[in-house]
Design a protein around this motif. Structure first.
Motif, PDB file in Angstrom:
ATOM      1  N   LEU A 232       0.833  -1.251  -0.030  1.00 24.11           N
ATOM      2  CA  LEU A 232      -0.034   0.071   0.111  1.00 24.11           C
ATOM      3  C   LEU A 232       0.991   1.242   0.052  1.00 24.11           C
ATOM      4  O   LEU A 232       0.439   2.283  -0.752  1.00 24.11           O
ATOM      5  N   THR A 233       1.871   1.266   0.610  1.00 22.80           N
ATOM      6  CA  THR A 233       2.905   2.341   0.585  1.00 22.80           C
ATOM      7  C   THR A 233       3.574   2.405  -0.588  1.00 22.80           C
ATOM      8  O   THR A 233       3.413   3.696  -1.173  1.00 22.80           O
ATOM      9  N   LEU A 234       3.797   1.427  -1.395  1.00 15.94           N
ATOM     10  CA  LEU A 234       4.492   1.607  -2.699  1.00 15.94           C
ATOM     11  C   LEU A 234       3.483   2.203  -3.787  1.00 15.94           C
ATOM     12  O   LEU A 234       3.696   3.006  -4.712  1.00 15.94           O
ATOM     13  N   LEU A 235       2.015   1.543  -3.563  1.00 16.54           N
ATOM     14  CA  LEU A 235       1.132   2.231  -4.404  1.00 16.54           C
ATOM     15  C   LEU A 235       0.838   3.463  -4.111  1.00 16.54           C
ATOM     16  O   LEU A 235      -0.217   4.234  -4.915  1.00 16.54           O
ATOM     17  N   ARG A 236       1.012   4.170  -3.187  1.00 15.63           N
ATOM     18  CA  ARG A 236       0.773   5.575  -3.075  1.00 15.63           C
ATOM     19  C   ARG A 236       1.710   6.600  -3.652  1.00 15.63           C
ATOM     20  O   ARG A 236       1.582   7.711  -3.709  1.00 15.63           O
ATOM     21  N   MET A 237       2.900   5.846  -4.020  1.00 14.05           N
ATOM     22  CA  MET A 237       4.026   6.754  -4.761  1.00 14.05           C
ATOM     23  C   MET A 237       3.554   7.010  -6.066  1.00 14.05           C
ATOM     24  O   MET A 237       2.733   6.467  -6.687  1.00 14.05           O
ATOM     25  N   ASP A 238       3.892   8.301  -6.769  1.00 13.41           N
ATOM     26  CA  ASP A 238       3.677   8.398  -7.844  1.00 13.41           C
ATOM     27  C   ASP A 238       4.788   9.137  -8.845  1.00 13.41           C
ATOM     28  O   ASP A 238       6.005   9.229  -8.242  1.00 13.41           O
ATOM     29  N   GLU A 239       4.550   9.818 -10.111  1.00 13.04           N
ATOM     30  CA  GLU A 239       5.619  10.317 -10.565  1.00 13.04           C
ATOM     31  C   GLU A 239       6.530  11.218  -9.955  1.00 13.04           C
ATOM     32  O   GLU A 239       7.664  11.672 -10.349  1.00 13.04           O
ATOM     33  N   THR A 240       5.927  12.159  -8.855  1.00 12.57           N
ATOM     34  CA  THR A 240       6.323  13.191  -8.516  1.00 12.57           C
ATOM     35  C   THR A 240       7.466  12.553  -7.080  1.00 12.57           C
ATOM     36  O   THR A 240       8.369  13.456  -6.698  1.00 12.57           O
TER      37      THR A 240
END
Length: 427
Positions: free
Chosen positions: A133-141
């Protein structure tokens, strides 16, 4: 459905959710199963609450194209997180350890935020569900991800590394935590070192506290090590000025005054400073970040309640962290001191021995009045009349109603399940 196809749908969603009570519009819902629940049964409710798609693993629930049928929902969540992390190519710093993980993670994040856009683990969502879930909160920014990893059994850290693919890593310490799952301190060292094993196998960078002999030993044959500590030979050298009541240290010729107490927190601060230095955060920004950080959530908080001052360290406890907290408290020069200790959990067949060891320490050292709460502490042998035992929290509550505490300096320490923060209501 192949992970690439699922990823295309994930890209059209606003986020990922595993709890129907927290659904936001256009989320991707994962119908996880637990010992006492089956998320498949809540898939339709998730859609009604605003989810765009639901990932399920029971065919009878996949009634239209809004349901994505997979073999195993949990494994799919983990695989999607890995695919997302690799697609973005974000630098990932992973950390684990027996004590101080969350505080260290927050300190690292505070320092790196001075220069980078970061995404860090929220709270202590550090397990096989929390890490994805932590990884999937990350984005291109996101420029740097900070991923906390927890474990109470062997091979769990290894699994989390295979999910997160960390580029950097550190272990805060090795202590007597989760002995029920690890079996012994040797089991703890081996399990936590699974992070080192992954990083070394993939030629990644390891941050090592040179003052921790176990860390040094576990990485002694590896050359991609960034060292920090009190020694002059380290990559980042630090000096302890004071630890009472707050940690003050010297870094790069400047004095840093933190809002954290105890020598054990010096090590947590040192990690954050070392990583900031490695990633070229300006020294003055590192100083400002450390000095501005305030502990929360019952982790080494210093609080005031009426006429009492309190070190609230009741988020969790194990024999190593409890002894460290007691050693720190012993050094405090206060007129009237009291200690509240709650049971330590997940110690397996060592529980009796470890609780008695704490009592033996208390009897050999003058820390003021002692209040022990819980089944394990109640079973211990006590010879000193300054130590009072209470089998339940309610028994303590009744005692304090008749014996109010005033004008004192208190330490409150216990495992999460003891919820000793309730003591504040009794003062």
């Amino acid at each position: 459905m192949k992970i690439e196809q699922l990823y295309q749908r994930f890209d059209t969603c606003t986020g990922v959710c595993t709890d129907t009570r927290k659904i936001e519009k256009n989320d991707l819902f994962f119908a996880l199963k637990g010992d006492n629940f089956d998320g498949n049964k809540f898939a339709s409710q998730a859609l009604a609450s605003g989810a765009k798609y639901c990932v399920v693993d029971e065919k009878s629930y996949a009634i239209d194209d809004r349901y994505i049928l997979v073999e195993n929902v949990l494994e799919t969540l983990q695989n999607l997180a890995t695919f997302h992390r690799d697609t973005l190519g974000i630098l990932i710093i992973a950390l684990t350890g027996s004590n101080g993980k969350t505080t260290t993670k927050e300190l690292i994040n505070a320092v790196l935020l001075k220069k980078y856009k970061t995404t860090a683990t929220l709270g202590n969502l550090n397990n096989h569900i929390g890490v994805p879930l932590t990884l999937l909160r990350m984005d291109e920014t996101t420029e740097i991800g900070i991923v906390e990893m927890g474990a109470n059994h062997p091979k769990e850290i290894a699994l989390l590394c295979e999910i997160a693919h960390p580029d950097y890593g550190l272990i805060t310490n090795f202590g007597k935590a989760h002995l029920e799952g690890f079996g012994s301190i040797e089991g703890v060292i081996k399990a936590k070192s699974e992070l080192y094993d992954y990083l070394m196998a993939h030629k990644k960078t390891v941050f090592v506290n040179e003052n921790d002999p176990i860390q040094v030993k576990q990485t002694q044959n590896y050359d991609q090590v960034y060292k920090f500590g009190l020694n002059s030979s380290t990559d980042t050298r630090l000096e302890i000025i004071n630890t009472q009541p707050y940690v003050t240290l010297n870094y790069n010729g400047s004095e840093i005054k933190s809002q954290l107490t105890g020598t054990y927190n010096f090590n947590n601060i040192a990690v954050a400073i070392a990583i900031g230095s490695y990633f070229k955060v300006a020294p003055e920004d590192i100083l400002n970040a450390i000095e501005a950080y305030t502990p929360t959530n019952s982790r080494s908080q210093i609080l005031k309640k009426d006429s009492n001052n309190i070190i609230m360290d009741a988020y969790n406890a194990n024999p190593t962290s409890m002894m460290a907290a007691l050693e720190n408290f012993k050094q405090l020069h206060q007129e009237r001191k009291l200690v509240f200790l709650g049971d330590m959990f997940e110690l397996g067949n060592t529980a009796e021995t470890e609780h008695q060891s704490i009592v033996d320490y208390l009897e050999a050292n003058n820390l003021g009045e002692i209040y022990l709460i819980g089944e394990n502490f109640f079973k211990t042998k006590v010879n000193h009349n300054s130590i009072k035992k209470f089998q339940t929290f309610d028994a303590l509550k009744l005692h304090l109603q008749d014996h109010p505490i005033k004008d004192s300096f208190l330490l409150i320490k216990g495992s999460r399940g003891m919820a000793l923060e309730r003591i504040l209501e009794l003062l």
